[in-house]
Design a protein around this motif. Structure first.
Motif, PDB file in Angstrom:
ATOM      1  N   ILE A 164     -36.346 -41.447  61.339  1.00 22.97           N
ATOM      2  CA  ILE A 164     -35.986 -41.502  59.910  1.00 22.97           C
ATOM      3  C   ILE A 164     -37.249 -41.913  59.153  1.00 22.97           C
ATOM      4  O   ILE A 164     -37.921 -42.881  59.503  1.00 22.97           O
ATOM      5  CB  ILE A 164     -34.776 -42.433  59.651  1.00 22.97           C
ATOM      6  N   ASP A 165     -37.582 -41.136  58.147  1.00 21.52           N
ATOM      7  CA  ASP A 165     -38.876 -41.296  57.470  1.00 21.52           C
ATOM      8  C   ASP A 165     -38.866 -42.481  56.508  1.00 21.52           C
ATOM      9  O   ASP A 165     -37.836 -42.768  55.883  1.00 21.52           O
ATOM     10  CB  ASP A 165     -39.201 -40.009  56.695  1.00 21.52           C
ATOM     11  N   TYR A 166     -40.026 -43.119  56.376  1.00 24.02           N
ATOM     12  CA  TYR A 166     -40.149 -44.180  55.380  1.00 24.02           C
ATOM     13  C   TYR A 166     -39.985 -43.552  54.011  1.00 24.02           C
ATOM     14  O   TYR A 166     -40.743 -42.644  53.636  1.00 24.02           O
ATOM     15  CB  TYR A 166     -41.507 -44.863  55.487  1.00 24.02           C
ATOM     16  N   VAL A 167     -39.040 -44.078  53.269  1.00 26.76           N
ATOM     17  CA  VAL A 167     -38.699 -43.461  51.987  1.00 26.76           C
ATOM     18  C   VAL A 167     -39.864 -43.510  50.995  1.00 26.76           C
ATOM     19  O   VAL A 167     -40.003 -42.646  50.130  1.00 26.76           O
ATOM     20  CB  VAL A 167     -37.423 -44.136  51.403  1.00 26.76           C
ATOM     21  N   ASN A 168     -40.732 -44.515  51.148  1.00 22.11           N
ATOM     22  CA  ASN A 168     -41.802 -44.682  50.149  1.00 22.11           C
ATOM     23  C   ASN A 168     -43.028 -43.830  50.446  1.00 22.11           C
ATOM     24  O   ASN A 168     -43.981 -43.839  49.677  1.00 22.11           O
ATOM     25  CB  ASN A 168     -42.193 -46.155  50.036  1.00 22.11           C
ATOM     26  N   GLY A 169     -43.029 -43.101  51.563  1.00 22.53           N
ATOM     27  CA  GLY A 169     -44.150 -42.192  51.839  1.00 22.53           C
ATOM     28  C   GLY A 169     -43.906 -40.846  51.163  1.00 22.53           C
ATOM     29  O   GLY A 169     -42.843 -40.605  50.600  1.00 22.53           O
ATOM     30  N   GLN A 170     -44.903 -39.986  51.216  1.00 21.53           N
ATOM     31  CA  GLN A 170     -44.743 -38.630  50.685  1.00 21.53           C
ATOM     32  C   GLN A 170     -44.422 -37.702  51.853  1.00 21.53           C
ATOM     33  O   GLN A 170     -45.093 -37.770  52.880  1.00 21.53           O
ATOM     34  CB  GLN A 170     -46.069 -38.159  50.065  1.00 21.53           C
ATOM     35  N   PRO A 171     -43.435 -36.807  51.703  1.00 22.80           N
ATOM     36  CA  PRO A 171     -43.159 -35.854  52.784  1.00 22.80           C
ATOM     37  C   PRO A 171     -44.405 -35.001  53.056  1.00 22.80           C
ATOM     38  O   PRO A 171     -44.939 -34.406  52.125  1.00 22.80           O
ATOM     39  CB  PRO A 171     -42.038 -34.978  52.230  1.00 22.80           C
ATOM     40  N   HIS A 172     -44.878 -35.010  54.274  1.00 22.79           N
ATOM     41  CA  HIS A 172     -46.074 -34.223  54.583  1.00 22.79           C
ATOM     42  C   HIS A 172     -45.857 -33.333  55.797  1.00 22.79           C
ATOM     43  O   HIS A 172     -44.742 -33.264  56.336  1.00 22.79           O
ATOM     44  CB  HIS A 172     -47.309 -35.126  54.719  1.00 22.79           C
ATOM     45  N   LEU A 173     -46.937 -32.687  56.210  1.00 21.74           N
ATOM     46  CA  LEU A 173     -46.857 -31.737  57.312  1.00 21.74           C
ATOM     47  C   LEU A 173     -46.213 -32.341  58.570  1.00 21.74           C
ATOM     48  O   LEU A 173     -45.392 -31.695  59.226  1.00 21.74           O
ATOM     49  CB  LEU A 173     -48.279 -31.241  57.625  1.00 21.74           C
ATOM     50  N   GLY A 174     -46.617 -33.589  58.906  1.00 24.53           N
ATOM     51  CA  GLY A 174     -46.081 -34.230  60.118  1.00 24.53           C
ATOM     52  C   GLY A 174     -44.578 -34.393  60.037  1.00 24.53           C
ATOM     53  O   GLY A 174     -43.852 -34.109  60.998  1.00 24.53           O
ATOM     54  N   HIS A 175     -44.090 -34.836  58.881  1.00 24.18           N
ATOM     55  CA  HIS A 175     -42.643 -34.998  58.722  1.00 24.18           C
ATOM     56  C   HIS A 175     -41.954 -33.635  58.836  1.00 24.18           C
ATOM     57  O   HIS A 175     -40.932 -33.493  59.498  1.00 24.18           O
ATOM     58  CB  HIS A 175     -42.308 -35.587  57.345  1.00 24.18           C
ATOM     59  N   ALA A 176     -42.538 -32.637  58.152  1.00 27.56           N
ATOM     60  CA  ALA A 176     -41.926 -31.304  58.147  1.00 27.56           C
ATOM     61  C   ALA A 176     -41.866 -30.747  59.568  1.00 27.56           C
ATOM     62  O   ALA A 176     -40.839 -30.214  59.996  1.00 27.56           O
ATOM     63  CB  ALA A 176     -42.735 -30.367  57.250  1.00 27.56           C
ATOM     64  N   TYR A 177     -42.949 -30.916  60.313  1.00 24.53           N
ATOM     65  CA  TYR A 177     -43.019 -30.389  61.677  1.00 24.53           C
ATOM     66  C   TYR A 177     -41.897 -30.979  62.546  1.00 24.53           C
ATOM     67  O   TYR A 177     -41.162 -30.250  63.207  1.00 24.53           O
ATOM     68  CB  TYR A 177     -44.392 -30.726  62.267  1.00 24.53           C
ATOM     69  N   GLU A 178     -41.801 -32.291  62.511  1.00 23.33           N
ATOM     70  CA  GLU A 178     -40.796 -32.962  63.352  1.00 23.33           C
ATOM     71  C   GLU A 178     -39.378 -32.475  63.024  1.00 23.33           C
ATOM     72  O   GLU A 178     -38.570 -32.221  63.922  1.00 23.33           O
ATOM     73  CB  GLU A 178     -40.884 -34.470  63.138  1.00 23.33           C
ATOM     74  N   LYS A 179     -39.121 -32.344  61.729  1.00 25.27           N
ATOM     75  CA  LYS A 179     -37.754 -31.965  61.337  1.00 25.27           C
ATOM     76  C   LYS A 179     -37.489 -30.503  61.704  1.00 25.27           C
ATOM     77  O   LYS A 179     -36.368 -30.138  62.073  1.00 25.27           O
ATOM     78  CB  LYS A 179     -37.542 -32.189  59.838  1.00 25.27           C
ATOM     79  N   ILE A 180     -38.523 -29.670  61.611  1.00 21.78           N
ATOM     80  CA  ILE A 180     -38.340 -28.255  61.977  1.00 21.78           C
ATOM     81  C   ILE A 180     -38.119 -28.134  63.489  1.00 21.78           C
ATOM     82  O   ILE A 180     -37.266 -27.370  63.940  1.00 21.78           O
ATOM     83  CB  ILE A 180     -39.537 -27.409  61.489  1.00 21.78           C
ATOM     84  N   VAL A 181     -38.874 -28.899  64.264  1.00 19.65           N
ATOM     85  CA  VAL A 181     -38.670 -28.887  65.728  1.00 19.65           C
ATOM     86  C   VAL A 181     -37.204 -29.213  66.030  1.00 19.65           C
ATOM     87  O   VAL A 181     -36.527 -28.503  66.788  1.00 19.65           O
ATOM     88  CB  VAL A 181     -39.617 -29.903  66.426  1.00 19.65           C
ATOM     89  N   ALA A 182     -36.701 -30.287  65.414  1.00 23.21           N
ATOM     90  CA  ALA A 182     -35.314 -30.687  65.692  1.00 23.21           C
ATOM     91  C   ALA A 182     -34.339 -29.608  65.203  1.00 23.21           C
ATOM     92  O   ALA A 182     -33.345 -29.311  65.873  1.00 23.21           O
ATOM     93  CB  ALA A 182     -35.011 -32.021  65.013  1.00 23.21           C
ATOM     94  N   ASP A 183     -34.645 -29.015  64.064  1.00 20.34           N
ATOM     95  CA  ASP A 183     -33.763 -27.977  63.529  1.00 20.34           C
ATOM     96  C   ASP A 183     -33.708 -26.761  64.448  1.00 20.34           C
ATOM     97  O   ASP A 183     -32.636 -26.188  64.674  1.00 20.34           O
ATOM     98  CB  ASP A 183     -34.249 -27.550  62.129  1.00 20.34           C
ATOM     99  N   VAL A 184     -34.862 -26.372  64.999  1.00 21.96           N
ATOM    100  CA  VAL A 184     -34.880 -25.204  65.888  1.00 21.96           C
ATOM    101  C   VAL A 184     -34.080 -25.508  67.158  1.00 21.96           C
ATOM    102  O   VAL A 184     -33.308 -24.669  67.633  1.00 21.96           O
ATOM    103  CB  VAL A 184     -36.328 -24.779  66.224  1.00 21.96           C
ATOM    104  N   ILE A 185     -34.237 -26.720  67.663  1.00 19.10           N
ATOM    105  CA  ILE A 185     -33.455 -27.076  68.870  1.00 19.10           C
ATOM    106  C   ILE A 185     -31.963 -27.054  68.525  1.00 19.10           C
ATOM    107  O   ILE A 185     -31.148 -26.506  69.268  1.00 19.10           O
ATOM    108  CB  ILE A 185     -33.901 -28.441  69.432  1.00 19.10           C
ATOM    109  N   ALA A 186     -31.616 -27.637  67.371  1.00 20.79           N
ATOM    110  CA  ALA A 186     -30.195 -27.668  66.976  1.00 20.79           C
ATOM    111  C   ALA A 186     -29.645 -26.243  66.818  1.00 20.79           C
ATOM    112  O   ALA A 186     -28.582 -25.909  67.346  1.00 20.79           O
ATOM    113  CB  ALA A 186     -30.033 -28.445  65.673  1.00 20.79           C
ATOM    114  N   ARG A 187     -30.395 -25.397  66.123  1.00 23.63           N
ATOM    115  CA  ARG A 187     -29.932 -24.012  65.915  1.00 23.63           C
ATOM    116  C   ARG A 187     -29.831 -23.270  67.246  1.00 23.63           C
ATOM    117  O   ARG A 187     -28.905 -22.482  67.458  1.00 23.63           O
ATOM    118  CB  ARG A 187     -30.887 -23.263  64.988  1.00 23.63           C
ATOM    119  N   SER A 188     -30.822 -23.493  68.141  1.00 20.53           N
ATOM    120  CA  SER A 188     -30.773 -22.760  69.424  1.00 20.53           C
ATOM    121  C   SER A 188     -29.540 -23.144  70.216  1.00 20.53           C
ATOM    122  O   SER A 188     -28.894 -22.293  70.817  1.00 20.53           O
ATOM    123  CB  SER A 188     -31.952 -23.040  70.357  1.00 20.53           C
TER     124      SER A 188
END
Ligand code: ME8
Length: 591
Positions: free
Chosen positions: A84-108
């Motif tokens: 779960i991301d620190y709310v006070n940070g800015q969403p960046h590439l690292g956050h996006a990558y992790e969430k996409i990895v999890a999303d692809v696993i979930a969708r698969s």
């Protein structure tokens, strides 16, 4: 759920078997409810029909039992979480990558027929949030609410198919954390002690001399390190070290990839664990969850944050988690069987929290451990750390707006396997876009469907199997890779099929065949093979590039989505079916 007696849940030093036993109702009075007890055992093995068949009519009639059965006969879902991301940070590439990895696993997993529960969310407590809110003249809650809206918009932009989004400031989470803290406190797992030593405000953590660099200083990552003397509550972590080492050794897939597991074992074998400070004085930090047994203190952020992985299952009535709680907590609005998690997807920097603190916390709560902690590496840009202050950043939203979401999802997953560190370069991104998406997949689909439209008025010819073997190979390999969460390998197999089909166009030259009426049958064969390969590709691509896969299905004139892996079997396109309108999927871009 575990081999511990009523009322003495903890017995912390005793190894607790993480197995599904009978639920408390059945376990408490096995003699009185023999049938129910046996039914419970069957249920735990997911043989729910057998379980229900074993109950008498009068037992079924008792509503409590029926509710219990209803709750337990549900199949356990494949439960996947992200950090779960620190709310006070800015969403960046690292956050996006992790969430996409999890999303692809979930969708698969959904595509492969499993029921899935995908949880992501935000980590909202802590000193940094409190300070930032004060600096902006806002209450911490108002400040978090504003930022949370941006993060949720970011998750939507990435088209994450999460089933729940946790915010650690929500009552459902806070009440659960407090219930667990009370339980552990009652069981004697905490003690209060005055600490004098070093403290990193930035990391909100205590440091010892062991944390010093060889030159005697602390890593700059800790920010300013101050000397501090204060009373706090401590969790008896130390005594569980032998158990944890044994657990990791006997559960080889608990931490993946292997080298991360070895890293944790190396750390545990060479260092004695310190007990964990689980509180902060409210006088210094009040933006946290108050300790239920001493309101002068709030809960240490990690003790709060990690618990999200079970507080949300509890809120959904998960029987395993609920059984570890005092019955006073009402969490049973619905009933999903989620815990233990199948996968926690996290980045390498938070491995110790997940592979050392978290397993011990769960063990003393009497809960089974997650099946796997899947650790990804960190992204850099142009070979240097991503940093807002130096301007070395990738802005996912800007990239998505310019190139499309699927181009972004494709690049991060194709470029970086789950494990090692990655390096984003704009040139690398554009090269993959042009070669693999525009000239590879896009060109294949566009020319295949355009020729079918032009030469056969969009009507699918008779079935023909020339590309059936490479398509089946791609499907088999993709399925095997997805089952092992090897996303990059899956994309590799899919692109072998893209390349093979593009070669097939070059070799069979349908545009020449079309000029010779004597070759009409051969042209039919080629056009069928191409259109059907595009259809199979849409199914294989769905978890990765859902928008593109959906467009391919629409251009093929197929109703319904390409979201069921079983549809990757060759021969799904039926003769005489009329396709839709071809349109470029990835327009070529001059760069
Ligand atoms: O650590 N590349 O939150 P966070 C890849 N709230 N991944 C990266 C990255 C990069 N450059 N930078 C960060 C926290 N991450 C805690 C987690 S979980 C109970 C609490 C990853 O916002 C990082 O490794 O700092 C972590 O998995 C996630 O982003 C959130 O980081």
């Amino acid at each position: 759920m575990l081999a511990v007696e009523e009322g003495s849940l903890m017995a912390a030093h005793r190894p607790v078997k993480p197995v599904g036993g009978a639920p408390p109702l059945f376990r408490r009075h096995p003699a009185k409810h023999h049938n129910l007890f046996r039914a419970g055992l069957f249920i735990r093995r997911h043989e729910s029909n057998v379980a229900i068949a074993r109950l008498t009519a009068s037992e079924i009639a008792k509503t409590t039992f029926v509710r219990q059965i209803m709750r337990l006969t549900m199949n356990k879902r494949f439960y996947i979480t992200t950090a779960i991301d620190y709310v006070n940070g800015q969403p960046h590439l690292g956050h996006a990558y992790e969430k996409i990895v999890a999303d692809v696993i979930a969708r698969s997993r959904r595509s492969l027929g499993q029921e899935v529960f995908f949880l992501t969310g935000l980590d909202e407590h802590g000193q940094k949030v409190q300070q930032a809110a004060i600096a902006e003249g806002k209450t911490p809650q108002a400040y978090c609410d504003e930022l949370a809206a941006d993060w949720q918009a970011f998750a939507k932009k990435l088209e994450l198919t999460y089933d729940d989004f946790v915010r650690t400031t929500e009552p459902r989470h806070k009440q659960f954390v407090q219930a667990i803290l009370s339980r552990l406190h009652d069981a004697g797992q905490f003690y209060k002690e005055t600490y004098k030593g070093f403290y990193s405000t930035k990391e909100e953590t205590f440091l010892t001399d062991k944390d010093r660099l060889p030159d005697g200083t602390f890593d700059p990552a800790y920010g300013e390190v101050i000397e501090l003397e204060e009373s706090n509550y401590w969790f008896k972590l130390k005594e569980h070290q032998p158990w944890l080492i044994d657990y990791i050794k006997t559960h080889p897939s608990f931490i993946a990839p292997d080298y991360r597991r070895n890293e944790v074992l190396g750390f545990l074998n060479n260092n004695e664990l310190e007990n964990l400070c689980i509180s902060r004085p409210a006088s210094r930090l009040n933006w946290g969850i108050p300790l239920p047994f001493d309101n002068d203190f709030v809960t240490y952020v990690w003790f709060d944050a990690l618990v999200n992985y079970i507080s949300i299952p509890a809120a959904h009535g998960d029987p395993t988690v609920v059984s570890a709680l005092p019955s006073s907590l009402d969490t049973r609005h619905s009933s999903l069987e989620l815990w233990p998690a199948d996968i926690h997807v996290i980045g390498k920097d938070i491995l110790k929290f997940h592979a050392v603190f978290w397993p011990i916390m769960l063990n003393v709560m009497g809960l089974p451990l997650p099946k796997q902690i899947l650790v990804h590496g960190w992204w850099q840009k142009d070979g240097a750390k991503i940093s807002k202050s130096t301007g070395n950043i990738v802005e996912p939203i800007a990239v998505i707006n310019e190139w499309g979401l699927d181009a972004f999802r494709f690049y991060v997953l194709r470029e970086l396997d789950i494990g090692p560190d990655g390096n984003w370069t704009d040139a690398g991104f554009q090269a993959r876009y042009n070669a693999e998406l525009a000239n590879g997949l896009g060109n294949l689909v566009n020319r295949s469907l355009s020729m079918l439209k032009r030469y056969r008025n969009g009507v699918v010819p008779a079935k023909h199997d020339e590309l059936a073997a490479p398509a089946a190979k791609a499907a088999d390999e993709t399925r095997a890779s997805l089952q092992q969460n090897q996303l990059q390998a899956a994309l590799h197999s899919i692109w072998l099929l893209v390349t093979r089909a593009n070669q097939y166009v070059d070799q069979t030259k349908p545009f020449n065949l079309a000029k010779d009426p004597a070759q009409a049958k051969r042209l039919d064969e080629v056009l069928y093979n191409l259109a059907e390969t595009c259809r199979v590709l849409a199914v294989l691509l769905w978890p990765f590039l859902p928008g593109t896969a959906t467009k391919i299905y629409a251009q093929l004139g197929i109703t319904g989505g390409p979201d069921k892996f079983a549809e990757a079997a060759w021969g799904g396109l039926k003769p005489d079916h009329k396709i839709g309108e071809p349109a470029p999927l990835f327009p070529r871009k001059e760069t």
